[in-house]
Design an enzyme around this catalytic site. Structure first.
Site, PDB file in Angstrom:
ATOM      1  N   GLU A 173       0.529  -1.832  -0.306  1.00 25.03           N
ATOM      2  CA  GLU A 173       0.419   0.125  -0.233  1.00 25.03           C
ATOM      3  C   GLU A 173       1.003   1.156  -0.389  1.00 25.03           C
ATOM      4  O   GLU A 173       0.590   2.341  -0.715  1.00 25.03           O
ATOM      5  CB  GLU A 173      -1.054   0.526   1.117  1.00 25.03           C
ATOM      6  CG  GLU A 173      -1.494  -0.857   1.080  1.00 25.03           C
ATOM      7  CD  GLU A 173      -2.856  -0.566   0.726  1.00 25.03           C
ATOM      8  OE1 GLU A 173      -3.243   0.545  -0.732  1.00 25.03           O
ATOM      9  OE2 GLU A 173      -3.963  -0.891   0.365  1.00 25.03           O
ATOM     10  N   SER A 211     -27.529 -30.582  52.284  1.00 28.54           N
ATOM     11  CA  SER A 211     -26.325 -31.015  53.121  1.00 28.54           C
ATOM     12  C   SER A 211     -24.747 -30.166  53.564  1.00 28.54           C
ATOM     13  O   SER A 211     -24.093 -30.013  53.999  1.00 28.54           O
ATOM     14  CB  SER A 211     -25.312 -32.444  53.547  1.00 28.54           C
ATOM     15  OG  SER A 211     -27.533 -33.354  53.862  1.00 28.54           O
TER      16      SER A 211
END
Length: 700
Positions: free
Chosen positions: A90, A350
């Site tokens: 680019e 429990s």
């Protein structure tokens, strides 16, 4: 005039003309730049909200308000080879130009004049950033001029690294994907930190024409664009010929992958608490979170479709949550997956028993080797029964807890008092919910007759690993350390906590699991609605809940057979800490026969009901609850001394400090004890009938 002088004169005229033209162009450019409004950076500041783990790994991103994926990203977050490819394809002179590339612009202008249209852009990466900050549809000379002016402005305002950061964040990749990080997750399912040559080339190619090169829609165009980048990569010497050839053979993704969706319940919670923040750093471990979510899905395959699983793992030292699985499948309607079941109130069965024993040990009512009676008993209209409907007879408190016997636990709770039990839980910061009927709590609370969340229950067990101090859960990595306080977080003293931890370490493990690896306890609520298993080692505590979100019954849903195997598997994935729990210095390690007489048996030869008719109830007269005592004021011969006084009860009296006897049994109601130093203490007295009373004081 000679030919040489004529040529020199022409050169002077040409140079003057060029200088005049450059001056006029510069003046025009500056005049045009001055006419432009200030650069709008709103597009650069908008980001997707992200939730990260403790090391910065992405747990879950959220769409922006307009429905885009736009994840924060910078140069340090991407593969360096991708950056090299991007510049080579680019903008080869990106690191040196001032925002515009004169050669590139001249080439682009010449092509446009010759062809009557824009053939090549000639745009630098900085000009592309300008276009992304100020999007415009037209591709005209005026638009290019505006981008060039903005590019120069951007170069003056930002560093090259910051400009690259802007491009990596703003570049379009098709659909609602913006930024290279979002594209890498969508197409490759991973961070852009490490990309293959083919993956990097595809990400370089897509922003040039993001909609016509989308690999999930136009795979042929995407492949051609990627291969053009690979050709440039080969020309630039960024990869060998064999690497480029291999990259060309690599398939192009044909569909988008889902974004990370770990810990969705926690992520939604923290975002709702701070909606303005764009980044949330949590204490969770992404690897462990993913592993435990996978464990929940695997285990759910063998359960009815309405049943879900919740798992919570916390660090004992800090109280930080390392993993939180709120349900099996967030998107499963049948399992109510969107509900965070770690925060749902459920009956613990429990699983609360260890804290009955812990408080009984802490208050001098019992010791792990105290003999309890497991036989039919009646408390008014309440008749507790064991889970297997059998009785063991005379058992130690240690064995009763390891076997999860109901009758001895109720007997201890009766001696302790249900209201006192609940008050101590609430003082430790645990929210418990009682049935709506109201009234005083009964003995059934010890067997699950109340509501508690997996978060709070796991915190309580972590408190046992921490020597009795219950931590506050922290889910944000940036959370401040919890306040240290005696009354705010302490449930029991270290001796009592160690007694319970040592006892639970010997609990029989589930089938095919190794014994003695973790201290754990299971629970099953009434009607088989909830199955629990919570365990801890020196470093971590993990809690597991299994059940239906609508609280419906599930036949066969038992904590030991359903939840406990998940707990042990979770610890296997987390990793065990093999160090033993440190024994406090005042802990009593002895058989029942060698304990102080009041601790040998919970029930005495003289029935308590008879003793209560002839003897006033036991009361600790001095020191009072919460007292702050100055030891210097009680010093007679230079050695500090604390007076202990009891009222009522039946002799002999046994005095304990932090669960350990400090004086021989005596028939006197007053005794003197020499403390080893300053600090917080729990002082208890037990009379001849087994009645006890405790207070917490501070010596200073």
């Amino acid at each position: 005039m000679t030919a040489k002088r004529r040529r020199f004169r022409k050169l002077k005229i040409a140079a003057a003309s060029l200088a005049l033209l450059f001056t006029a162009a510069t003046a025009t450019l500056f005049h045009y730049a001055a006419s432009l409004p200030p650069l709008d950076l709103a597009a650069a500041s908008e980001r997707s909200t992200v939730v990260l783990d403790r090391e910065g790994k992405l747990l879950r991103p959220f769409l922006t308000a307009d429905g885009r994926w736009k994840l924060p990203v910078g140069v340090d977050d991407v593969d360096p080879r991708y950056l090299a490819m991007l510049k080579a394809f680019e903008d080869r002179r990106f690191d040196s130009h001032p925002g515009i590339d004169a050669l590139g612009l001249a080439r682009a202008a010449g092509q446009m004049l010759w062809n009557g249209r824009v053939v090549s852009g000639g745009s630098t990466l900085t000009m592309q950033v300008a276009r992304l900050l100020e999007p415009r549809e037209e591709r005209t000379l005026a638009a290019k001029l505006r981008q060039a002016v903005r590019a120069i402005e951007i170069e003056r305002r930002f560093t090259k690294t910051e400009i690259l950061d802007l491009y990596l964040t703003l570049a379009p990749f098709g659909g609602n994907l913006e930024g290279v990080r979002a594209a890498s997750f969508a197409y490759f399912g991973k961070e852009p930190k490490r990309l293959s040559t083919a993956e990097a080339a595809l990400l370089v190619a897509l922003p040039q024409s993001p909609e016509t090169r989308r690999p999930d829609r136009f795979i042929v165009a995407a492949r051609k664009a990627r291969d053009r980048v690979l050709s440039r990569v080969a020309q630039a010497g960024l990869a060998t010929a064999s690497e480029v050839a291999a990259a060309r053979e690599e398939p192009v993704p044909t569909a988008r992958k889902p974004f990370p969706h770990l810990a969705p319940h926690v992520a939604e919670q923290v975002v709702a608490e701070a909606p303005v923040a764009r980044s949330h750093r949590l204490s969770l471990d992404a690897r462990l979170q993913a592993s435990l979510e996978s464990l929940a899905r695997e285990r759910a395959l063998g359960l009815p479709p309405q049943v879900s699983i919740a798992i919570l793992a916390i660090d004992n030292e800090t109280g930080e949550v390392r993993a939180s699985v709120g349900g099996v499948d967030y998107f499963a309607t049948e399992r109510a997956g969107s509900l965070d079941l770690t925060r749902a109130l459920r009956s613990p069965g429990s699983a609360l028993k260890p804290f009955i024993y812990a408080l009984a040990f802490d208050n001098g009512i019992a010791h792990p080797e105290t003999i309890l009676e497991d036989r039919p008993a009646r408390y008014g209209i309440y008749i507790p029964e064991n889970f297997d409907m059998s009785f063991q007879g005379m058992v130690s408190a240690r064995k009763a807890l390891q076997l999860s016997l109901n009758v001895p636990a109720v007997e201890l709770l009766s001696a302790l008092g249900p209201q006192r039990f609940l008050s101590r839980l609430r003082d430790a910061g645990v929210a418990v919910a009682m049935p709506k009927e109201g009234g005083a709590p009964g003995l059934a609370v010890g067997l699950g007759g109340l509501g508690i969340t997996l978060q709070d229950l796991t915190r309580l067990y972590a408190g046992l690993a921490r020597g009795g101090e219950v931590p506050e859960l922290k889910v944000r990595a940036e959370s401040a350390p919890q306040d240290e306080g005696f009354d705010k977080h302490r449930l029991v003293e270290p001796v009592a906590a160690w007694y319970v931890a040592d006892t639970l370490l010997g609990a029989p493990p589930p089938l095919n699991a190794a014994p003695g690896r973790i201290a754990f306890k299971t629970g099953t609520s009434y009607g088989y609605r909830d199955a629990w298993a919570v365990g801890f080692d020196r470093k971590h505590t993990i809690g597991v809940w299994v059940g239906r979100a609508d609280n419906g019954a599930v036949p066969g849903l038992v904590g030991r057979s359903v939840a406990a195997p998940i707990l042990f598997d979770a610890f296997a994935r987390l990793g065990l800490d093999p160090r033993p729990f440190p024994q406090p210095p005042h802990a009593i390690v002895a058989t029942s026969a060698h304990l102080p007489p009041p601790l040998r048996h919970l029930r005495q030869d003289v029935p308590k009901t008879v003793a209560a008719m002839t003897t006033p109830s036991l009361r600790l007269a001095f020191p009072p609850e919460g007292a702050r005592i100055d030891l210097s004021a009680s010093t007679a011969d230079g050695r500090p001394e604390l007076n202990l006084k009891v009222a009522g009860g039946a002799p002999p009296y046994t005095w304990l400090v932090d669960g350990a006897p400090v004086l021989a049994p005596t028939r006197r109601r007053e005794s003197a004890w020499q403390p080893p130093g300053k600090g917080f203490l729990r002082i208890s007295v037990i009379d001849g009938t087994g009645a006890s009373e405790s207070v917490s004081v501070r010596l200073q």
